[in-house]
Write a protein that holds these residues in place. Structure first.
Motif, PDB file in Angstrom:
ATOM      1  N   GLY A   1       0.776  -1.241   0.000  1.00  0.00           N
ATOM      2  CA  GLY A   1       0.000   0.000   0.000  1.00  0.00           C
ATOM      3  C   GLY A   1       0.797   1.276   0.000  1.00  0.00           C
ATOM      4  O   GLY A   1       0.228   2.354   0.121  1.00  0.00           O
TER       5      GLY A   1
ATOM      6  N   HIS B   1       6.306  -8.371  -2.448  1.00  0.00           N
ATOM      7  CA  HIS B   1       5.543  -7.404  -3.234  1.00  0.00           C
ATOM      8  C   HIS B   1       4.056  -7.745  -3.122  1.00  0.00           C
ATOM      9  O   HIS B   1       3.629  -8.820  -3.537  1.00  0.00           O
ATOM     10  N   THR B   2       3.300  -6.817  -2.586  1.00  0.00           N
ATOM     11  CA  THR B   2       1.861  -7.019  -2.446  1.00  0.00           C
ATOM     12  C   THR B   2       1.151  -6.373  -3.630  1.00  0.00           C
ATOM     13  O   THR B   2       1.205  -5.152  -3.780  1.00  0.00           O
ATOM     14  N   PRO B   3       0.494  -7.149  -4.459  1.00  0.00           N
ATOM     15  CA  PRO B   3      -0.238  -6.537  -5.583  1.00  0.00           C
ATOM     16  C   PRO B   3      -1.338  -5.604  -5.064  1.00  0.00           C
ATOM     17  O   PRO B   3      -1.941  -5.860  -4.018  1.00  0.00           O
ATOM     18  N   TYR B   4      -1.550  -4.575  -5.811  1.00  0.00           N
ATOM     19  CA  TYR B   4      -2.557  -3.576  -5.432  1.00  0.00           C
ATOM     20  C   TYR B   4      -3.934  -4.062  -5.867  1.00  0.00           C
ATOM     21  O   TYR B   4      -4.114  -4.512  -7.008  1.00  0.00           O
TER      22      TYR B   4
ATOM     23  N   ALA C   1      -6.475  -3.085  -7.271  1.00  0.00           N
ATOM     24  CA  ALA C   1      -6.931  -1.942  -8.067  1.00  0.00           C
ATOM     25  C   ALA C   1      -8.378  -2.062  -8.523  1.00  0.00           C
ATOM     26  O   ALA C   1      -9.064  -1.057  -8.687  1.00  0.00           O
ATOM     27  N   ASP C   2      -8.824  -3.278  -8.732  1.00  0.00           N
ATOM     28  CA  ASP C   2     -10.182  -3.454  -9.256  1.00  0.00           C
ATOM     29  C   ASP C   2     -11.177  -3.852  -8.169  1.00  0.00           C
ATOM     30  O   ASP C   2     -12.284  -4.318  -8.481  1.00  0.00           O
TER      31      ASP C   2
ATOM     32  N   MET D   1      -3.297 -13.065  -7.840  1.00  0.00           N
ATOM     33  CA  MET D   1      -2.613 -12.220  -6.854  1.00  0.00           C
ATOM     34  C   MET D   1      -2.202 -13.043  -5.636  1.00  0.00           C
ATOM     35  O   MET D   1      -1.086 -12.901  -5.117  1.00  0.00           O
TER      36      MET D   1
ATOM     37  N   THR E   1      -4.666   0.930   2.869  1.00  0.00           N
ATOM     38  CA  THR E   1      -3.945   1.690   1.839  1.00  0.00           C
ATOM     39  C   THR E   1      -3.715   0.862   0.576  1.00  0.00           C
ATOM     40  O   THR E   1      -3.215   1.386  -0.411  1.00  0.00           O
TER      41      THR E   1
END
Lengths: 421, 473
Positions: B141, B165-168, B170-171, B178, B354
């Motif tokens: 975030g 790495h945390t994927p966002y 977004a959708d 993910m 976040t």
């Protein structure tokens, strides 16, 4: 030659800074099969959009060419300038014929801008392209492949079009890869010519040519680059007693053209830079004519990406960012580095202390300042850069002429910090 | 003795400042928390002697249960920074980092942390913090986390970094792709590095046990923050809320002590609610809840008490806040799952506040305003934090448009005292309170909430005590 050098540059400038993207829109109108996919800095795999029959259009802000009114109402004073211009463009209807927007994962501002577009433009496909920060093929590579596939699926579903048959898709994607390989190769050849003869085409003119490529089909841009390359075979202009510099930190929000001109007028030849870094993101060619072109694009990202503040530095085999920048300085025979970063750009500005210290340790002279894409006053910057240029002319680039010790730019910040503490 | 502030003219006859000056009586939960944090700091200062390994990591998307499963000790640089801020000592640390080349423009948490390093890595308690044995970069975030730890890698050369790495989201959804990406990172990078550093083999059963305890703590903290739906709210969910989220965000989620703490806290808050009591402020119990607010954004730490006072002096209570969800969003039912340990960790990371998209943030805040019966929505926009701040003005517009709720916007910073302007913030807040007060008086508020039925069948709002008192209904 179909046009004069001056006309070539003038046409590129017009396309590069046409904030209505008229050239791209005219291209789209020629066929109902075509579509426009806007993308934000820095990098997206444009080959994929091209293979789908679309035109990837780089959205690099408004520079100093549009008064920002509505865009400012969406951002606090301490947010960088680029998204204001992008919002202004969205509000003014400049993106009216765009079919998709792709926001690569480079910082929190661009990330959140993707959400704002989801609200502004609910009927358009908006994709946050989460570029992996893990570079293992089975982990980050697999994830990135799905990110690209979902991008393709999203565009297809929004346009209600049928996917290509696999064989056709492979052929189309390989063709697109070839065209973009050609584009990158041409760019690198011209940068190399400029390294030897920077007076043959000014940094501003070259900037216009490079930037125009973000708003036209790659085939057309390749032709322009061929034309320019041909012009640059002959000597043009007059060499000046300028120092040679590399610009670093300007990969997202672009400096105003006046700033680029100011750096040149202050006595510097810009022999390399990270303007429009996405156009040069992949170093070398992506494998062509494979049965898995998408895999080739993924592999290229994992293994042949350039260095950037937006990319995690995970003990890369090709060296740390300091080492790679120092290597670039050496290969371009530059006298120094100008760290020019946009105000409030966390990625660039958080990289700067380490880069600046590392380069100084390697015997490379540096100077740094901040700008905004609509900066209008360059006097102070001209003084600073002029002094930087003069000092190098008077006392040399800082090194004593011997080869810098490669160990000197290894991460040894700790020693300095310990000494201070 | 605290003094009673005279209400401004527009609050005539209604507002009374926080009123009951009283001795500070520490409740059992406060003592428990103090003990927990004291023990942690003691363990950290003696870590090198005891051989415990130290992990530097971040609050959002933290992997507390995994750290506990390896018997390692966490250090959270942003918690150190905020504590320096609350002690009013962050300014000089930030300036030291700026002297070293860090721009005035960048995140002040980072600069405070670098400044702390430059000054010998003395923690906010005055004790020297141990250097990390592992940098656990759970990158959730906030892109600046990535840059922050790249800087720490240079400060602590040779210390291994485990990158997650945390994927966002977004959708607005967490996809299987993910989850798979995160689980593979855990399996192929994070856990092997933790094994290497700790010298211990990964024990899935132990992790599951901690995840079960985490789930219990998450149940309790959800129930606690649910109690602020009651009118009057028994606690302030922002200014006091930041203390309540301390243990769950500081490495104790997944520990038995956290379950005990949150259970005890729930009993205390529920008792306050049952008795119809108002929140406790630094100057005693609030005499009257006048305004119920939802707040978006982190608080300012350098002037925390003055900042809070601006609210409680006006009888304003924050009933829900987004900031208390940075270490995990449990309102939507998410719980760590002992039966799916790594998938569960992945889903937790991706669900932190976040890491959710802007439209989802708007939806969440809209739900807060409705469910917690808020009178107004306020954004405290933080100069340092683009993750929160970029897009907040659109969030505010959307909520105003959807709900017709009074909104306001103030600006400050996390730990840079140069960005706290008391006069500006007070002016803005005065206008905001005045706006809400007027809205109440003309009966035009709560266009967004349906009036509730009284037992007599009349329509009446439980959340309009002022209007009821004044006979407006």
């Amino acid at each position: 030659m179909h046009r004069t050098f001056e006309k070539l540059i003038s046409e590129c400038e017009h396309i590069a800074f046409d904030l209505q993207f008229s050239h791209a829109k005219a291209w789209k109108r020629a066929s109902s099969e075509r579509f426009l996919a806007g993308y934000l800095p820095i990098y997206i795999p444009r080959e994929v959009i091209h293979a789908m029959g679309g035109l990837p259009v780089g959205i690099m802000g408004t520079g100093d060419r549009m008064q920002i009114i509505k865009g400012d109402a969406y951002y606090q004073s301490y947010i960088c300038h680029l998204p204001r211009g992008v919002v202004e463009l969205a509000m003014s209807g400049a993106f009216a014929e765009f079919d998709a927007f792709i926001f690569p994962s480079i910082c929190d501002v661009i990330r959140n801008l993707s959400g704002m577009f989801q609200i502004f433009k609910p009927d358009v496909f908006v994709k946050y392209l989460d570029l992996p920060q893990n570079f293992l093929p089975s982990v980050g590579g697999a994830y990135y492949r799905r990110e690209i596939e979902t991008t393709v699926e999203g565009i297809l579903s929004h346009r209600s079009t049928v996917p290509f048959e696999n064989e056709v898709w492979v052929e189309r994607l390989n063709h697109s890869i070839r065209l973009y390989n050609e584009n990158r190769a041409l760019i690198e050849r011209i940068v190399t010519i400029r390294q030897e003869y920077p007076w043959r085409v000014s940094a501003v003119d070259w900037y216009n040519v490079l930037r125009s490529g973000l708003a036209m089909p790659v085939e057309e841009h390749n032709n322009i680059l061929y034309e320019l390359e041909a012009y640059l075979q002959d000597d043009r202009g007059r060499p000046l007693d300028n120092i040679r510099v590399v610009i670093s930190g300007a990969f997202c929000e672009q400096p105003p053209v006046g700033l680029i001109k100011t750096i040149e007028l202050a006595g510097c030849y810009i022999v390399d830079d990270d303007f429009m870094l996405g156009s040069r993101w992949i170093e070398g060619d992506i494998a062509e004519d494979t049965s898995d072109p998408l895999g080739a694009i993924v592999d290229a990202y994992l293994q042949h990406s350039t260095f950037s503040a937006s990319l995690y530095e995970a003990a890369p085999a090709s060296g740390t960012k300091v080492e790679r920048l120092a290597s670039l300085v050496k290969s371009r025979k530059a006298d120094g580095v100008i760290f020019a970063a946009p105000s409030f750009c966390d990625p660039a500005l958080l990289d700067r202390p380490e880069l600046q210290l590392g380069l100084e340790r390697a015997g490379v002279r540096t100077i740094g300042f901040q700008y905004s894409e609509n900066t209008g006053q360059f006097k102070v910057i001209k003084e600073e850069v002029g002094a930087f240029s003069d000092s190098i002319k008077l006392w040399g680039s800082g090194a004593d002429g011997s080869e810098p010790d490669s160990h000197m730019w290894l991460p040894t910040v700790i020693e300095d910090l310990t000494a201070i503490a | 003795m605290s003094k009673i502030i005279a209400p401004p003219p527009f609050l005539k006859g209604a507002a009374k400042a926080a009123a009951k000056p009283s001795e500070v009586i520490k409740e059992r939960s406060m003592l428990l928390q103090k003990q927990m944090l004291g023990d942690l700091f003691h363990d950290l200062t003696t870590a090198k002697d005891t051989g415990r390994k130290v992990v530097y990591t971040f609050v959002p998307g933290n992997l507390s249960e995994l750290i506990l499963a390896f018997d390692m000790l966490p250090v959270y640089p942003e918690i150190n920074a905020l504590q320096w801020g609350m002690r009013k000592k962050s300014g000089s640390l930030i300036r030291d980092a700026e002297k070293y080349g860090y721009s005035e423009d960048v995140c002040t948490y980072v600069k405070c942390d670098v400044g702390m390093f430059l000054n010998g890595n003395i923690g906010p308690t005055g004790e020297k913090l141990p250097p990390p044995d592992l940098l656990l970069l759970s990158y959730t975030g906030c892109f600046t986390f990535l840059k922050w730890f790249e800087n720490l890698q240079k400060l602590y050369p040779g210390v291994p970094t485990a990158m997650l790495h945390t994927p966002y989201a977004a959708d607005g959804v967490i996809t299987e792709d993910m989850v798979t990406y995160m689980v593979r990172q855990l399996e192929e990078d994070v856990i092997p590095k933790m094994e290497m550093v700790s010298g211990k083999k990964f024990n899935p059963e132990k992790l599951s046990r901690h995840l079960g305890l985490a789930s219990e703590s998450e149940d309790w903290i959800s129930k606690i923050f649910d109690l602020t739906k009651i009118v009057p709210s028994p606690i302030d969910a922002y200014f006091a809320g930041v203390y309540y989220i301390g243990p769950i965000n500081a490495g104790f989620r997944g520990a038995e002590s956290a379950v005990e703490y949150y259970h005890q806290l729930y009993l205390e808050v529920a008792e306050r609610a049952r008795e119809g009591r108002t929140p406790v402020t630094p100057e005693g119990e609030l005499e009257e809840e006048r305004f119920r607010l939802v707040v978006e954004g982190p608080p300012n730490w350098t002037h925390f008490r003055e900042f809070w006072k601006l609210f409680y002096d006006m009888g304003a209570v924050v009933v829900a806040s987004s900031y208390t969800k940075v270490g995990g969003l449990f309102d939507n039912g998410f719980r760590h799952d002992p039966d799916n340990p790594l998938e569960s960790l992945a889903r937790y990371c991706m669900g932190c506040y976040t890491n959710i998209s802007l439209p989802e943030r708007v939806n969440l805040l809209e739900g807060f305003i409705k469910d917690y019966k808020a009178d107004g929505f306020l954004i405290n926009s933080i100069k340092s934090c683009n993750s929160f701040s970029a897009g907040q003005l659109l969030i505010m517009r959307e909520l105003e448009q959807r709900l017709g709720v009074p909104v306001s916007f103030i600006e400050s910073d996390l730990v840079d005292p140069r960005y706290f302007s008391y006069a500006n913030i007070k002016n803005r807040l005065d206008s905001f309170f005045q706006m809400m007060d007027q809205r109440k008086r003309v009966g035009g508020r709560h266009q967004f909430s349906k009036p509730e039925q009284t037992s007599s069948g009349e329509q009446c709002s439980m959340i309009l005590p002022v209007l009821q008192q004044e006979g407006a209904l």
